[in-house]
Design a protein around this motif. Sequence first.
Motif, PDB file in Angstrom:
ATOM      1  N   VAL A  58       0.847  -1.187   0.000  1.00  0.00           N
ATOM      2  CA  VAL A  58       0.000   0.000   0.000  1.00  0.00           C
ATOM      3  C   VAL A  58       0.889   1.246   0.000  1.00  0.00           C
ATOM      4  CG1 VAL A  58      -1.785   1.296   1.195  1.00  0.00           C
ATOM      5  CG2 VAL A  58      -1.842  -1.207   1.214  1.00  0.00           C
ATOM      6  N   GLU A  59       0.768   2.022  -1.058  1.00  0.00           N
ATOM      7  CA  GLU A  59       1.534   3.255  -1.162  1.00  0.00           C
ATOM      8  C   GLU A  59       0.754   4.412  -0.525  1.00  0.00           C
ATOM      9  OE1 GLU A  59       2.055   1.115  -5.228  1.00  0.00           O
ATOM     10  OE2 GLU A  59       0.431   1.559  -3.832  1.00  0.00           O
ATOM     11  N   SER A  60       1.495   5.367  -0.039  1.00  0.00           N
ATOM     12  CA  SER A  60       0.891   6.593   0.494  1.00  0.00           C
ATOM     13  C   SER A  60       1.895   7.723   0.361  1.00  0.00           C
ATOM     14  CB  SER A  60       0.467   6.409   1.957  1.00  0.00           C
ATOM     15  OG  SER A  60       1.593   6.115   2.763  1.00  0.00           O
ATOM     16  N   GLY A  61       1.400   8.935   0.571  1.00  0.00           N
ATOM     17  CA  GLY A  61       2.283  10.090   0.558  1.00  0.00           C
ATOM     18  C   GLY A  61       2.253  10.906  -0.709  1.00  0.00           C
ATOM     19  N   GLY A  62       1.530  10.443  -1.698  1.00  0.00           N
ATOM     20  CA  GLY A  62       1.433  11.211  -2.928  1.00  0.00           C
ATOM     21  C   GLY A  62       0.614  12.471  -2.725  1.00  0.00           C
ATOM     22  N   GLY A  63       0.642  13.324  -3.719  1.00  0.00           N
ATOM     23  CA  GLY A  63      -0.124  14.566  -3.639  1.00  0.00           C
ATOM     24  C   GLY A  63       0.406  15.582  -4.611  1.00  0.00           C
ATOM     25  N   LEU A  64       0.113  16.826  -4.302  1.00  0.00           N
ATOM     26  CA  LEU A  64       0.516  17.939  -5.159  1.00  0.00           C
ATOM     27  C   LEU A  64       1.718  18.648  -4.552  1.00  0.00           C
ATOM     28  CD1 LEU A  64      -0.133  19.820  -7.586  1.00  0.00           C
ATOM     29  CD2 LEU A  64      -1.630  21.107  -6.020  1.00  0.00           C
ATOM     30  N   ALA A  65       2.703  18.916  -5.375  1.00  0.00           N
ATOM     31  CA  ALA A  65       3.881  19.648  -4.932  1.00  0.00           C
ATOM     32  C   ALA A  65       4.265  20.655  -6.003  1.00  0.00           C
ATOM     33  CB  ALA A  65       5.040  18.693  -4.665  1.00  0.00           C
ATOM     34  N   GLN A  66       4.954  21.670  -5.588  1.00  0.00           N
ATOM     35  CA  GLN A  66       5.466  22.637  -6.548  1.00  0.00           C
ATOM     36  C   GLN A  66       6.814  22.200  -7.066  1.00  0.00           C
ATOM     37  OE1 GLN A  66       5.479  26.469  -4.583  1.00  0.00           O
ATOM     38  NE2 GLN A  66       3.365  26.880  -5.244  1.00  0.00           N
ATOM     39  N   ALA A  67       7.147  22.649  -8.243  1.00  0.00           N
ATOM     40  CA  ALA A  67       8.466  22.348  -8.789  1.00  0.00           C
ATOM     41  C   ALA A  67       9.538  22.852  -7.823  1.00  0.00           C
ATOM     42  CB  ALA A  67       8.631  23.006 -10.153  1.00  0.00           C
ATOM     43  N   GLY A  68      10.523  22.006  -7.588  1.00  0.00           N
ATOM     44  CA  GLY A  68      11.568  22.333  -6.634  1.00  0.00           C
ATOM     45  C   GLY A  68      11.271  21.843  -5.235  1.00  0.00           C
ATOM     46  N   GLY A  69      10.041  21.381  -5.017  1.00  0.00           N
ATOM     47  CA  GLY A  69       9.635  20.912  -3.707  1.00  0.00           C
ATOM     48  C   GLY A  69       9.965  19.453  -3.473  1.00  0.00           C
ATOM     49  N   SER A  70       9.419  18.933  -2.379  1.00  0.00           N
ATOM     50  CA  SER A  70       9.725  17.567  -1.965  1.00  0.00           C
ATOM     51  C   SER A  70       8.458  16.828  -1.551  1.00  0.00           C
ATOM     52  CB  SER A  70      10.693  17.569  -0.773  1.00  0.00           C
ATOM     53  OG  SER A  70      11.907  18.190  -1.094  1.00  0.00           O
ATOM     54  N   LEU A  71       8.511  15.535  -1.734  1.00  0.00           N
ATOM     55  CA  LEU A  71       7.493  14.626  -1.230  1.00  0.00           C
ATOM     56  C   LEU A  71       8.172  13.344  -0.798  1.00  0.00           C
ATOM     57  CD1 LEU A  71       4.543  14.819  -3.830  1.00  0.00           C
ATOM     58  CD2 LEU A  71       4.461  15.569  -1.452  1.00  0.00           C
ATOM     59  N   THR A  72       7.579  12.670   0.162  1.00  0.00           N
ATOM     60  CA  THR A  72       8.074  11.360   0.563  1.00  0.00           C
ATOM     61  C   THR A  72       6.947  10.341   0.423  1.00  0.00           C
ATOM     62  OG1 THR A  72       9.640  12.292   2.146  1.00  0.00           O
ATOM     63  CG2 THR A  72       9.080   9.977   2.392  1.00  0.00           C
ATOM     64  N   LEU A  73       7.207   9.333  -0.369  1.00  0.00           N
ATOM     65  CA  LEU A  73       6.256   8.244  -0.547  1.00  0.00           C
ATOM     66  C   LEU A  73       6.616   7.095   0.382  1.00  0.00           C
ATOM     67  CD1 LEU A  73       5.957   8.092  -4.451  1.00  0.00           C
ATOM     68  CD2 LEU A  73       4.765   9.586  -2.826  1.00  0.00           C
ATOM     69  N   GLY A  78      -0.753   2.090  -6.398  1.00  0.00           N
ATOM     70  CA  GLY A  78      -0.223   3.353  -6.906  1.00  0.00           C
ATOM     71  C   GLY A  78      -0.710   4.561  -6.134  1.00  0.00           C
ATOM     72  N   THR A  79       0.096   5.606  -6.177  1.00  0.00           N
ATOM     73  CA  THR A  79      -0.269   6.877  -5.568  1.00  0.00           C
ATOM     74  C   THR A  79       0.108   7.995  -6.542  1.00  0.00           C
ATOM     75  OG1 THR A  79      -0.046   8.257  -3.581  1.00  0.00           O
ATOM     76  CG2 THR A  79       1.934   7.106  -4.303  1.00  0.00           C
ATOM     77  N   GLN A  80      -0.779   8.953  -6.691  1.00  0.00           N
ATOM     78  CA  GLN A  80      -0.578  10.006  -7.659  1.00  0.00           C
ATOM     79  C   GLN A  80       0.345  11.086  -7.110  1.00  0.00           C
ATOM     80  OE1 GLN A  80      -1.974  10.500 -10.942  1.00  0.00           O
ATOM     81  NE2 GLN A  80      -0.465  12.161 -10.964  1.00  0.00           N
ATOM     82  N   VAL A  81       1.317  11.451  -7.927  1.00  0.00           N
ATOM     83  CA  VAL A  81       2.189  12.587  -7.627  1.00  0.00           C
ATOM     84  C   VAL A  81       2.032  13.600  -8.755  1.00  0.00           C
ATOM     85  CG1 VAL A  81       4.579  13.373  -7.427  1.00  0.00           C
ATOM     86  CG2 VAL A  81       3.845  11.255  -6.296  1.00  0.00           C
ATOM     87  N   THR A  82       1.684  14.809  -8.389  1.00  0.00           N
ATOM     88  CA  THR A  82       1.521  15.874  -9.363  1.00  0.00           C
ATOM     89  C   THR A  82       2.421  17.036  -8.977  1.00  0.00           C
ATOM     90  OG1 THR A  82      -0.794  15.236  -9.733  1.00  0.00           O
ATOM     91  CG2 THR A  82      -0.112  17.420 -10.500  1.00  0.00           C
ATOM     92  N   VAL A  83       3.266  17.442  -9.922  1.00  0.00           N
ATOM     93  CA  VAL A  83       4.199  18.535  -9.684  1.00  0.00           C
ATOM     94  C   VAL A  83       3.808  19.699 -10.585  1.00  0.00           C
ATOM     95  CG1 VAL A  83       6.605  19.258  -9.628  1.00  0.00           C
ATOM     96  CG2 VAL A  83       5.992  16.876  -9.126  1.00  0.00           C
ATOM     97  N   SER A  84       3.512  20.829  -9.967  1.00  0.00           N
ATOM     98  CA  SER A  84       3.116  22.000 -10.742  1.00  0.00           C
ATOM     99  C   SER A  84       4.349  22.872 -10.999  1.00  0.00           C
ATOM    100  CB  SER A  84       2.066  22.805  -9.981  1.00  0.00           C
ATOM    101  OG  SER A  84       2.593  23.266  -8.756  1.00  0.00           O
ATOM    102  N   SER A  85       4.398  23.378 -12.201  1.00  0.00           N
ATOM    103  CA  SER A  85       5.560  24.204 -12.580  1.00  0.00           C
ATOM    104  C   SER A  85       5.271  25.682 -12.421  1.00  0.00           C
ATOM    105  CB  SER A  85       5.960  23.896 -14.019  1.00  0.00           C
ATOM    106  OG  SER A  85       4.867  24.121 -14.870  1.00  0.00           O
TER     107      SER A  85
END
Length: 122
Positions: A5-20, A115-122
């Motif tokens: 089971v994946e978790s931790g995905g979401g929306l981040a800005q370019a240059g940012g960080s996420l941990t799955l 799966g978990t969705q990761v979206t990076v906005s520029s």
Amino acid sequence: QVQLVESGGGLAQAGGSLTLSCAASGRTLSSYVMGWFRQAPGKEREFVGAISRSSTYYADSVKGRFTMSRDNAKNTVFLQMNSLKAEDTAVYYCAAGDRVLLFRRRNEYDYWGQGTQVTVSS
């Protein structure tokens, strides 16, 4: 039966960080190779990274930005993603295999998460 089971995905800005995170149940996976793959819309699922008992392997596109680690006591694998880019946008999948030789090949892995969705906005 192994469940991932994946978790931790979401929306981040370019240059940012996420941990799955990828939490496993049903079996202790300390001896398994754990992999992360991702799939962007309209593209094939591609290798991101893998971690064995003692080594990590990364796709060139994420090397130096992403880091895999594992906590065997918690049966969990992590993917720390730094310096995110818009092209990192994808669904990220965790995978596990006990006889993985070619880390980049999808069919080497026996178990997959949803799966978990990761979206990076520029």
